[in-house]
Scaffold this motif. Structure first.
Motif, PDB file in Angstrom:
ATOM      1  N   ASP A 171       9.427   0.959 -13.801  1.00 40.21           N
ATOM      2  CA  ASP A 171       9.518   1.625 -12.507  1.00 40.21           C
ATOM      3  C   ASP A 171       8.953   3.045 -12.508  1.00 40.21           C
ATOM      4  OD1 ASP A 171      10.242   1.788  -9.829  1.00 40.21           O
ATOM      5  OD2 ASP A 171      12.146   2.724 -10.320  1.00 40.21           O
ATOM      6  N   GLU A 172       7.886   3.299 -13.256  1.00 40.82           N
ATOM      7  CA  GLU A 172       7.418   4.684 -13.306  1.00 40.82           C
ATOM      8  C   GLU A 172       5.906   4.831 -13.262  1.00 40.82           C
ATOM      9  OE1 GLU A 172       9.262   7.402 -13.055  1.00 40.82           O
ATOM     10  OE2 GLU A 172      11.162   6.335 -13.100  1.00 40.82           O
ATOM     11  N   ASN A 173       5.228   4.242 -12.277  1.00 42.68           N
ATOM     12  CA  ASN A 173       3.822   4.503 -11.998  1.00 42.68           C
ATOM     13  C   ASN A 173       2.903   4.223 -13.185  1.00 42.68           C
ATOM     14  OD1 ASN A 173       1.932   5.139 -10.116  1.00 42.68           O
ATOM     15  ND2 ASN A 173       1.960   7.313 -10.556  1.00 42.68           N
ATOM     16  N   ALA A 174       2.857   2.991 -13.649  1.00 42.40           N
ATOM     17  CA  ALA A 174       2.049   2.593 -14.807  1.00 42.40           C
ATOM     18  C   ALA A 174       0.560   2.637 -14.502  1.00 42.40           C
ATOM     19  CB  ALA A 174       2.448   1.182 -15.238  1.00 42.40           C
ATOM     20  N   SER A 175      -0.218   3.121 -15.461  1.00 40.96           N
ATOM     21  CA  SER A 175      -1.675   3.223 -15.312  1.00 40.96           C
ATOM     22  C   SER A 175      -2.341   2.793 -16.626  1.00 40.96           C
ATOM     23  CB  SER A 175      -2.046   4.663 -14.966  1.00 40.96           C
ATOM     24  OG  SER A 175      -3.423   4.777 -14.784  1.00 40.96           O
ATOM     25  N   PRO A 176      -3.103   1.671 -16.621  1.00 42.65           N
ATOM     26  CA  PRO A 176      -3.671   1.168 -17.868  1.00 42.65           C
ATOM     27  C   PRO A 176      -4.679   2.135 -18.478  1.00 42.65           C
ATOM     28  CG  PRO A 176      -4.604  -0.010 -16.008  1.00 42.65           C
ATOM     29  CD  PRO A 176      -3.532   0.884 -15.468  1.00 42.65           C
ATOM     30  N   PRO A 203       0.789  -1.226   0.000  1.00 38.05           N
ATOM     31  CA  PRO A 203       0.000   0.000   0.000  1.00 38.05           C
ATOM     32  C   PRO A 203       0.825   1.281   0.000  1.00 38.05           C
ATOM     33  CG  PRO A 203      -0.677  -1.446   1.794  1.00 38.05           C
ATOM     34  CD  PRO A 203       0.500  -2.087   1.123  1.00 38.05           C
ATOM     35  N   GLY A 204       1.996   1.267   0.558  1.00 36.66           N
ATOM     36  CA  GLY A 204       2.830   2.463   0.584  1.00 36.66           C
ATOM     37  C   GLY A 204       3.293   2.889  -0.794  1.00 36.66           C
ATOM     38  N   ASN A 205       3.242   1.961  -1.759  1.00 38.24           N
ATOM     39  CA  ASN A 205       3.712   2.265  -3.110  1.00 38.24           C
ATOM     40  C   ASN A 205       2.596   2.627  -4.086  1.00 38.24           C
ATOM     41  OD1 ASN A 205       6.377   1.814  -2.478  1.00 38.24           O
ATOM     42  ND2 ASN A 205       6.283  -0.346  -2.997  1.00 38.24           N
ATOM     43  N   PHE A 206       1.335   2.633  -3.668  1.00 39.87           N
ATOM     44  CA  PHE A 206       0.234   2.809  -4.609  1.00 39.87           C
ATOM     45  C   PHE A 206       0.330   4.107  -5.389  1.00 39.87           C
ATOM     46  CE2 PHE A 206      -4.026   4.107  -5.861  1.00 39.87           C
ATOM     47  CZ  PHE A 206      -4.362   3.017  -6.645  1.00 39.87           C
ATOM     48  N   TYR A 207       0.553   5.206  -4.705  1.00 39.53           N
ATOM     49  CA  TYR A 207       0.547   6.488  -5.402  1.00 39.53           C
ATOM     50  C   TYR A 207       1.874   6.798  -6.082  1.00 39.53           C
ATOM     51  CZ  TYR A 207      -3.905   7.218  -3.240  1.00 39.53           C
ATOM     52  OH  TYR A 207      -5.204   7.074  -2.867  1.00 39.53           O
ATOM     53  N   SER A 208       2.931   6.149  -5.684  1.00 38.72           N
ATOM     54  CA  SER A 208       4.224   6.486  -6.259  1.00 38.72           C
ATOM     55  C   SER A 208       4.767   5.437  -7.225  1.00 38.72           C
ATOM     56  CB  SER A 208       5.243   6.707  -5.142  1.00 38.72           C
ATOM     57  OG  SER A 208       5.413   5.510  -4.405  1.00 38.72           O
ATOM     58  N   ASN A 209       4.268   4.225  -7.159  1.00 40.68           N
ATOM     59  CA  ASN A 209       4.874   3.186  -7.988  1.00 40.68           C
ATOM     60  C   ASN A 209       3.884   2.086  -8.342  1.00 40.68           C
ATOM     61  OD1 ASN A 209       7.122   2.682  -9.391  1.00 40.68           O
ATOM     62  ND2 ASN A 209       8.351   1.990  -7.679  1.00 40.68           N
ATOM     63  N   ARG A 210       2.795   2.462  -8.956  1.00 40.04           N
ATOM     64  CA  ARG A 210       1.734   1.515  -9.320  1.00 40.04           C
ATOM     65  C   ARG A 210       2.208   0.577 -10.436  1.00 40.04           C
ATOM     66  NH1 ARG A 210      -2.016   5.141  -9.286  1.00 40.04           N
ATOM     67  NH2 ARG A 210      -1.464   5.901 -11.333  1.00 40.04           N
ATOM     68  N   ARG A 211       1.757  -0.667 -10.380  1.00 35.94           N
ATOM     69  CA  ARG A 211       2.035  -1.681 -11.390  1.00 35.94           C
ATOM     70  C   ARG A 211       0.741  -1.995 -12.140  1.00 35.94           C
ATOM     71  NH1 ARG A 211       6.943  -0.792 -10.386  1.00 35.94           N
ATOM     72  NH2 ARG A 211       8.049  -1.976  -8.825  1.00 35.94           N
ATOM     73  N   ILE A 212       0.840  -2.750 -13.227  1.00 27.31           N
ATOM     74  CA  ILE A 212      -0.346  -3.228 -13.930  1.00 27.31           C
ATOM     75  C   ILE A 212      -0.419  -4.739 -13.754  1.00 27.31           C
ATOM     76  CG2 ILE A 212      -1.491  -3.526 -16.157  1.00 27.31           C
ATOM     77  CD1 ILE A 212      -0.267  -0.859 -17.000  1.00 27.31           C
TER      78      ILE A 212
END
Length: 127
Positions: free
Chosen positions: A98-103, A71-80
């Motif tokens: 490593d750069e906050n992917a958003s589908p 959860p600590g990485n949700f806003y800074s390092n999201r995966r798909i």
């Protein structure tokens, strides 16, 4: 009780979108709900926060943004992650990115997603 709270949160999110004419941006768990039977199936891991669900062209899979149980990485390092429409074990498809992917969309070449590279936004595809 947790599932009931999530269902209420979903209903509120839909209601707000309908009232305000805005796009749905729900962050939580994703379920598939069968209208005929009333059964619901958890599609995500049940632990992380998720967002940005997109369906595959054939309707057999979904892709979504996830913290992957961190959860600590949700806003800074999201995966798909990708999972079957019937549920199963989600598979992270951008683990090396490593750069906050958003589908954004599922196309013929794969999953199109937006992300940052240092301070610049860009569009990528993963198959």
């Amino acid at each position: 009780m947790k599932k009931l709270r999530e269902q209420i949160e979903v209903i509120r999110a839909f209601w707000n979108c309908w009232q305000n004419g805005t796009k749905l941006n729900f962050k939580g768990q994703f379920y598939r709900y069968d209208l005929a039977s009333g059964d619901s199936t958890l599609l995500t891991d049940g632990k992380s926060r998720h967002t940005g669900l997109v369906w595959s062209n054939d309707g057999k899979r979904i892709a979504y943004g996830t913290a992957n149980a961190s959860p600590g990485n949700f806003y800074s390092n999201r995966r798909i992650a990708v999972v079957g429409a019937d549920g199963g074990t989600p598979r992270i498809v951008t683990a090396g990115f490593d750069e906050n992917a958003s589908p954004a969309e599922w196309g013929p070449e794969g999953i199109y997603f937006g992300a940052l590279q240092k301070t610049e936004g860009a569009l990528f595809v993963v198959n």
